[in-house]
Motif scaffolding. Structure first.
Motif, PDB file in Angstrom:
ATOM      1  N   ILE A  46     -15.379 -13.179  33.953  1.00 30.33           N
ATOM      2  CA  ILE A  46     -14.657 -11.959  34.313  1.00 30.33           C
ATOM      3  C   ILE A  46     -15.699 -10.846  34.374  1.00 30.33           C
ATOM      4  O   ILE A  46     -16.292 -10.496  33.345  1.00 30.33           O
ATOM      5  CB  ILE A  46     -13.560 -11.598  33.292  1.00 30.33           C
ATOM      6  N   VAL A  47     -15.934 -10.314  35.567  1.00 29.19           N
ATOM      7  CA  VAL A  47     -17.031  -9.369  35.783  1.00 29.19           C
ATOM      8  C   VAL A  47     -16.488  -7.957  35.872  1.00 29.19           C
ATOM      9  O   VAL A  47     -15.649  -7.644  36.725  1.00 29.19           O
ATOM     10  CB  VAL A  47     -17.808  -9.726  37.071  1.00 29.19           C
ATOM     11  N   PHE A  48     -16.978  -7.091  34.983  1.00 24.48           N
ATOM     12  CA  PHE A  48     -16.588  -5.684  34.947  1.00 24.48           C
ATOM     13  C   PHE A  48     -17.786  -4.821  35.315  1.00 24.48           C
ATOM     14  O   PHE A  48     -18.939  -5.228  35.141  1.00 24.48           O
ATOM     15  CB  PHE A  48     -16.116  -5.276  33.549  1.00 24.48           C
ATOM     16  N   ALA A  51     -19.588  -0.473  30.676  1.00 20.44           N
ATOM     17  CA  ALA A  51     -19.620  -0.996  29.315  1.00 20.44           C
ATOM     18  C   ALA A  51     -18.433  -1.903  29.029  1.00 20.44           C
ATOM     19  O   ALA A  51     -17.291  -1.595  29.384  1.00 20.44           O
ATOM     20  CB  ALA A  51     -19.648   0.160  28.315  1.00 20.44           C
ATOM     21  N   LEU A  52     -18.698  -3.017  28.367  1.00 24.87           N
ATOM     22  CA  LEU A  52     -17.635  -3.963  28.049  1.00 24.87           C
ATOM     23  C   LEU A  52     -16.679  -3.437  26.992  1.00 24.87           C
ATOM     24  O   LEU A  52     -15.582  -3.974  26.834  1.00 24.87           O
ATOM     25  CB  LEU A  52     -18.237  -5.291  27.587  1.00 24.87           C
ATOM     26  N   ARG A  53     -17.062  -2.393  26.263  1.00 24.25           N
ATOM     27  CA  ARG A  53     -16.135  -1.851  25.261  1.00 24.25           C
ATOM     28  C   ARG A  53     -14.851  -1.342  25.901  1.00 24.25           C
ATOM     29  O   ARG A  53     -13.806  -1.261  25.242  1.00 24.25           O
ATOM     30  CB  ARG A  53     -16.801  -0.736  24.456  1.00 24.25           C
ATOM     31  N   THR A  54     -14.916  -0.991  27.206  1.00 26.71           N
ATOM     32  CA  THR A  54     -13.713  -0.524  27.884  1.00 26.71           C
ATOM     33  C   THR A  54     -12.666  -1.622  27.972  1.00 26.71           C
ATOM     34  O   THR A  54     -11.468  -1.342  28.056  1.00 26.71           O
ATOM     35  CB  THR A  54     -14.045  -0.024  29.302  1.00 26.71           C
ATOM     36  N   VAL A  55     -13.102  -2.870  27.942  1.00 25.41           N
ATOM     37  CA  VAL A  55     -12.162  -3.988  27.984  1.00 25.41           C
ATOM     38  C   VAL A  55     -11.235  -3.934  26.785  1.00 25.41           C
ATOM     39  O   VAL A  55     -10.038  -4.219  26.876  1.00 25.41           O
ATOM     40  CB  VAL A  55     -12.921  -5.327  28.016  1.00 25.41           C
ATOM     41  N   PHE A  56     -11.758  -3.564  25.643  1.00 26.48           N
ATOM     42  CA  PHE A  56     -10.978  -3.586  24.415  1.00 26.48           C
ATOM     43  C   PHE A  56     -10.304  -2.249  24.122  1.00 26.48           C
ATOM     44  O   PHE A  56      -9.350  -2.202  23.353  1.00 26.48           O
ATOM     45  CB  PHE A  56     -11.888  -3.983  23.254  1.00 26.48           C
ATOM     46  N   LEU A  57     -10.773  -1.176  24.737  1.00 25.09           N
ATOM     47  CA  LEU A  57     -10.191   0.138  24.503  1.00 25.09           C
ATOM     48  C   LEU A  57      -9.066   0.469  25.477  1.00 25.09           C
ATOM     49  O   LEU A  57      -8.186   1.256  25.154  1.00 25.09           O
ATOM     50  CB  LEU A  57     -11.283   1.222  24.593  1.00 25.09           C
ATOM     51  N   ASP A  58      -9.109  -0.104  26.669  1.00 22.74           N
ATOM     52  CA  ASP A  58      -8.124   0.217  27.695  1.00 22.74           C
ATOM     53  C   ASP A  58      -6.967  -0.777  27.614  1.00 22.74           C
ATOM     54  O   ASP A  58      -7.140  -1.969  27.861  1.00 22.74           O
ATOM     55  CB  ASP A  58      -8.772   0.146  29.083  1.00 22.74           C
ATOM     56  N   LEU A  75      -6.107 -25.116  33.395  1.00 21.93           N
ATOM     57  CA  LEU A  75      -7.471 -25.635  33.525  1.00 21.93           C
ATOM     58  C   LEU A  75      -8.098 -25.930  32.168  1.00 21.93           C
ATOM     59  O   LEU A  75      -9.122 -26.619  32.091  1.00 21.93           O
ATOM     60  CB  LEU A  75      -8.355 -24.623  34.262  1.00 21.93           C
ATOM     61  N   GLY A  76      -7.514 -25.361  31.106  1.00 21.93           N
ATOM     62  CA  GLY A  76      -8.140 -25.463  29.798  1.00 21.93           C
ATOM     63  C   GLY A  76      -9.455 -24.712  29.749  1.00 21.93           C
ATOM     64  O   GLY A  76     -10.363 -25.061  28.989  1.00 21.93           O
ATOM     65  N   ALA A  77      -9.574 -23.664  30.561  1.00 22.45           N
ATOM     66  CA  ALA A  77     -10.840 -22.928  30.687  1.00 22.45           C
ATOM     67  C   ALA A  77     -10.902 -21.767  29.712  1.00 22.45           C
ATOM     68  O   ALA A  77      -9.882 -21.207  29.300  1.00 22.45           O
ATOM     69  CB  ALA A  77     -11.010 -22.413  32.118  1.00 22.45           C
ATOM     70  N   GLY A  78     -12.123 -21.386  29.351  1.00 27.12           N
ATOM     71  CA  GLY A  78     -12.371 -20.205  28.551  1.00 27.12           C
ATOM     72  C   GLY A  78     -12.823 -19.065  29.447  1.00 27.12           C
ATOM     73  O   GLY A  78     -13.289 -19.275  30.573  1.00 27.12           O
ATOM     74  N   LEU A  79     -12.666 -17.831  28.961  1.00 28.54           N
ATOM     75  CA  LEU A  79     -13.064 -16.646  29.714  1.00 28.54           C
ATOM     76  C   LEU A  79     -14.357 -16.082  29.146  1.00 28.54           C
ATOM     77  O   LEU A  79     -14.502 -15.930  27.930  1.00 28.54           O
ATOM     78  CB  LEU A  79     -11.964 -15.577  29.656  1.00 28.54           C
ATOM     79  N   LEU A  80     -15.291 -15.779  30.031  1.00 30.99           N
ATOM     80  CA  LEU A  80     -16.570 -15.184  29.649  1.00 30.99           C
ATOM     81  C   LEU A  80     -16.655 -13.799  30.277  1.00 30.99           C
ATOM     82  O   LEU A  80     -16.621 -13.667  31.498  1.00 30.99           O
ATOM     83  CB  LEU A  80     -17.739 -16.049  30.132  1.00 30.99           C
ATOM     84  N   LEU A  81     -16.738 -12.748  29.441  1.00 29.46           N
ATOM     85  CA  LEU A  81     -16.809 -11.383  29.946  1.00 29.46           C
ATOM     86  C   LEU A  81     -18.251 -11.052  30.305  1.00 29.46           C
ATOM     87  O   LEU A  81     -19.161 -11.238  29.499  1.00 29.46           O
ATOM     88  CB  LEU A  81     -16.297 -10.391  28.891  1.00 29.46           C
ATOM     89  N   LEU A  82     -18.446 -10.549  31.515  1.00 27.26           N
ATOM     90  CA  LEU A  82     -19.774 -10.224  32.014  1.00 27.26           C
ATOM     91  C   LEU A  82     -19.799  -8.785  32.483  1.00 27.26           C
ATOM     92  O   LEU A  82     -18.844  -8.288  33.069  1.00 27.26           O
ATOM     93  CB  LEU A  82     -20.164 -11.143  33.176  1.00 27.26           C
ATOM     94  N   ARG A  83     -20.916  -8.143  32.243  1.00 21.21           N
ATOM     95  CA  ARG A  83     -21.104  -6.751  32.645  1.00 21.21           C
ATOM     96  C   ARG A  83     -21.913  -6.703  33.931  1.00 21.21           C
ATOM     97  O   ARG A  83     -22.925  -7.384  34.073  1.00 21.21           O
ATOM     98  CB  ARG A  83     -21.828  -5.985  31.536  1.00 21.21           C
ATOM     99  N   ASP A  84     -21.444  -5.885  34.864  1.00 17.69           N
ATOM    100  CA  ASP A  84     -22.125  -5.778  36.154  1.00 17.69           C
ATOM    101  C   ASP A  84     -23.129  -4.642  36.119  1.00 17.69           C
ATOM    102  O   ASP A  84     -22.792  -3.480  36.282  1.00 17.69           O
ATOM    103  CB  ASP A  84     -21.107  -5.518  37.275  1.00 17.69           C
ATOM    104  N   ASP A  85     -24.381  -4.966  35.859  1.00 17.42           N
ATOM    105  CA  ASP A  85     -25.459  -3.985  35.960  1.00 17.42           C
ATOM    106  C   ASP A  85     -26.766  -4.746  36.176  1.00 17.42           C
ATOM    107  O   ASP A  85     -26.805  -5.972  36.126  1.00 17.42           O
ATOM    108  CB  ASP A  85     -25.548  -3.067  34.727  1.00 17.42           C
TER     109      ASP A  85
END
Length: 322
Positions: A46-48, A51-58, A75-85
């Motif tokens: 999941i590409v944002f 700052a990734l902190r916005t994921v948890f604050l918003d 799918l039994g898949a896990g999510l990986l948070l990625l920062r776009d910079d």
């Protein structure tokens, strides 16, 4: 068989196997070997942007993330948070991703899209345009904000200001000039809807969607009683909550002295006794649709694009000007 759960075994057999494994220190099959056998990593990125902190604050993003998790559950898949910079680009190149969801697809995420597509990684975009070949999960941002602005006009307000989300990656606060270049599609579209109704109204950019940012913006708007607006149309409920706090700080009554509207339809802690007049968006449905599109692509099926609609939700923060 016991660890995979794919073959039925008796409870007695299961416990004997687990006890023996515990004595040997064996915790189960190596997931890396399993991923090599399947040809998949079991990871959806999941590409944002920012700052990734916005994921948890918003709260909107948190709800949307829950929806994505629901959508890829089969799918039994896990999510990986990625920062776009720029610092994170090597991660996009090397991360073992089965698919990726870009949250927004503006100029800042264009390079990420190119990197992922060059790798052959299936991509879905939430609230952005990555071209006709990429499934898009959209929202009627312009139409919804136009509906809210029209409601404010119908109440009789003329001195109206928009408090917007960030305009670009710089997240600069301040009044938005007429020649502003937007790299955040959501901000651009919601402001366009506002200007459809109030074409000459001013707009003040916040650095993001938070109560603190709304408070900062509200202090600017209410600093001078001679020029303060009678209504503020905020681009998120969090911003609206901060504007309300600034209004109270300035001795103003909401909505008797100033109308404040939001966007999103989320629960904002500490806002009582106010119930925001807002446009409620189906954030969980957006995320779920993105996850289902990922699932379809990984199963070799066509992935559909969707465009969701917001719903006007009346509250007690909007009234005719006094």
């Amino acid at each position: 068989m016991v660890f995979s759960g794919k073959t039925p075994v008796s409870d007695a057999t299961r416990w004997r196997v687990l006890e023996a494994a515990a004595e040997l220190g064996y915790t189960g099959p190596d997931p890396r070997a399993a991923s090599l056998r399947r040809g998949r990593s079991g990871i959806v990125g999941i590409v944002f942007q920012g700052a990734l902190r916005t994921v948890f604050l918003d709260p909107v993003i948190r709800i949307m993330m829950d929806g994505i998790a629901d959508g890829v559950a089969d799918l039994g898949a896990g999510l990986l948070l990625l920062r776009d910079d720029d610092d994170r680009e090597p991660t996009l190149i090397s991360a073992p991703l089965d698919a990726a969801v870009l949250v927004g697809c503006n100029a800042g995420l264009a390079e990420s899209l190119a990197t992922l597509r060059a790798r052959g990684v299936p991509v879905v975009v939430i609230e952005g345009d990555a071209g006709p070949e990429v499934p898009q999960i959209g929202l009627d941002n312009r139409e919804a904000q136009r509906e809210m602005a029209q409601h404010v006009r119908t109440l009789g307000h003329e001195r109206v200001v928009s408090v917007t989300l960030a305009c670009d990656a710089s997240r600069r606060r301040g009044w938005i000039p007429a020649d502003q270049t937007f790299t955040v599609d959501v901000t651009r579209d919601r402001l366009a809807g506002f200007h459809d109704v109030f074409p000459d109204a001013a707009a003040l950019a916040a650095a993001g969607s938070s109560i603190d940012e709304g408070l900062i913006a509200g202090r600017v708007l209410f600093a001078d009683p001679a020029t303060r607006p009678t209504a503020v149309v905020a681009q998120s409920d969090m911003l609206a909550a901060g504007v309300i706090r600034a209004a109270e700080e300035a001795g103003l009554r909401v909505p008797a002295d100033v109308t404040v509207t939001g966007f999103d339809g989320v629960n904002v802690d500490g806002l009582a006794p106010y119930q925001l007049t807002t446009m409620a968006q189906p954030a969980a449905d957006k995320g779920r649709a993105a996850g289902q599109a990922v699932t379809a692509m990984l199963q070799g099926q066509d992935a559909a694009s969707f465009r969701f609609t917001c719903t006007f939700r009346p509250g007690n923060t909007a009234a005719p000007p006094s």
